[in-house]
Write a protein that holds these residues in place. Sequence first.
Motif, PDB file in Angstrom:
ATOM      1  N   PHE A 128      15.171   2.792   1.297  1.00 50.03           N
ATOM      2  CA  PHE A 128      16.217   3.788   1.052  1.00 50.03           C
ATOM      3  C   PHE A 128      16.123   4.282  -0.383  1.00 50.03           C
ATOM      4  O   PHE A 128      15.735   3.540  -1.295  1.00 50.03           O
ATOM      5  N   ALA A 129      16.501   5.533  -0.564  1.00 53.31           N
ATOM      6  CA  ALA A 129      16.443   6.138  -1.892  1.00 53.31           C
ATOM      7  C   ALA A 129      17.334   7.376  -1.910  1.00 53.31           C
ATOM      8  O   ALA A 129      17.709   7.894  -0.852  1.00 53.31           O
ATOM      9  N   PRO A 130      17.683   7.875  -3.097  1.00 57.26           N
ATOM     10  CA  PRO A 130      18.439   9.128  -3.178  1.00 57.26           C
ATOM     11  C   PRO A 130      17.666  10.281  -2.525  1.00 57.26           C
ATOM     12  O   PRO A 130      16.434  10.277  -2.479  1.00 57.26           O
ATOM     13  N   ALA A 134      11.416  12.028  -3.073  1.00 54.37           N
ATOM     14  CA  ALA A 134      10.621  12.277  -1.865  1.00 54.37           C
ATOM     15  C   ALA A 134       9.813  11.037  -1.488  1.00 54.37           C
ATOM     16  O   ALA A 134       8.967  10.576  -2.271  1.00 54.37           O
ATOM     17  N   VAL A 135      10.089  10.508  -0.310  1.00 47.58           N
ATOM     18  CA  VAL A 135       9.312   9.382   0.231  1.00 47.58           C
ATOM     19  C   VAL A 135       9.113   9.651   1.720  1.00 47.58           C
ATOM     20  O   VAL A 135      10.019   9.458   2.525  1.00 47.58           O
ATOM     21  N   ALA A 136       7.920  10.077   2.081  1.00 54.27           N
ATOM     22  CA  ALA A 136       7.622  10.390   3.475  1.00 54.27           C
ATOM     23  C   ALA A 136       6.655   9.393   4.093  1.00 54.27           C
ATOM     24  O   ALA A 136       6.511   9.341   5.315  1.00 54.27           O
ATOM     25  N   GLN A 139       2.435   5.612   1.081  1.00 54.13           N
ATOM     26  CA  GLN A 139       1.663   6.045  -0.089  1.00 54.13           C
ATOM     27  C   GLN A 139       2.553   6.662  -1.167  1.00 54.13           C
ATOM     28  O   GLN A 139       2.213   6.643  -2.348  1.00 54.13           O
ATOM     29  N   ASP A 140       3.702   7.186  -0.756  1.00 58.21           N
ATOM     30  CA  ASP A 140       4.630   7.792  -1.713  1.00 58.21           C
ATOM     31  C   ASP A 140       5.349   6.759  -2.568  1.00 58.21           C
ATOM     32  O   ASP A 140       6.067   7.113  -3.511  1.00 58.21           O
ATOM     33  N   LEU A 141       5.179   5.465  -2.251  1.00 56.83           N
ATOM     34  CA  LEU A 141       5.800   4.407  -3.060  1.00 56.83           C
ATOM     35  C   LEU A 141       5.062   4.206  -4.386  1.00 56.83           C
ATOM     36  O   LEU A 141       5.636   3.660  -5.342  1.00 56.83           O
ATOM     37  N   ALA A 142       3.822   4.613  -4.452  1.00 52.18           N
ATOM     38  CA  ALA A 142       3.033   4.442  -5.677  1.00 52.18           C
ATOM     39  C   ALA A 142       3.725   5.126  -6.853  1.00 52.18           C
ATOM     40  O   ALA A 142       4.155   6.279  -6.750  1.00 52.18           O
ATOM     41  N   GLY A 143       3.855   4.393  -7.949  1.00 46.72           N
ATOM     42  CA  GLY A 143       4.487   4.934  -9.149  1.00 46.72           C
ATOM     43  C   GLY A 143       5.998   4.855  -9.146  1.00 46.72           C
ATOM     44  O   GLY A 143       6.644   5.288 -10.105  1.00 46.72           O
TER      45      GLY A 143
END
Length: 264
Positions: A128-130, A134-136, A139-143
């Motif tokens: 979960f995130a605001p 953007a987390v789809a 791989q979007d977790l990197a950084g």
Amino acid sequence: MKTTKRRLLGLAAGLALAAIAGTAQAQSALDNVMKSRHVKIAIPTDFPPYGFVGVDMQPQGLDVDMAGYIAARLGVKLELVPVTSANRIAYLQSRKADLVISTLGKNPEREKVIDFSAAYSPFFQGIFAPRSIAVASLQDLAGKSIAVTRGAIEDQELTRLAPAGTDIRRFEDNNATVSAFVSRQTQLIATGVSVAETLMQRNPQLGAEYKLLLKDSPNYIGIAKGEDALRAKVNEIIAQAKAAGELDKLAQKWLKRPAGNLPQ
């Protein structure tokens, strides 16, 4: 020669008796519970809606109700033992608790050290995130920084699945994990879907939303290794509760959804 033979026979007999005694001791939990009319069940107190402290300062939640249900069906007095994700298995192994009902997921590593009942409630872990983040995909977790409770299934799944460069920040209990996310120490949080729903209701200013499913991991009751009689009795109670619709009632009360088709 005869003396040596007698000694060897005596040693073999002693080892056999020790093995029998060890087996009897390993199978003593159910007998102890029924003789003492008392069962110690470990539950969470920092993981709503499964276990938390209410305004009356008493534990409540789905896992707490399930503990009460098990004790009532055994016909014994219930002692609730508060635990965290980090120490709940140790409490079971050290016999500080007879059972662990604490959002406990089953995996091969845990099955090496404890036994599990049939599943009693659904549990989905997610990220979960605001809305602004953007987390789809994984791989979007990197950084990005993500809060998780040390040793929980979410921690294990993140460790296995997160790409290089993901900043996984581990906290010792669920309250600390939630607090880190709410105070914006981390950008994301990995936790149970029902837990996140409560978090989002209490903190609408975060604008948090569901991003990714980590794992569908139903909850099981933890039982010390080798306590087959106790495990069989607990499974009997769970099967009866499932057939009677009691598991659905608990899930509807605390999760606002039925228990569904739980695995054995």
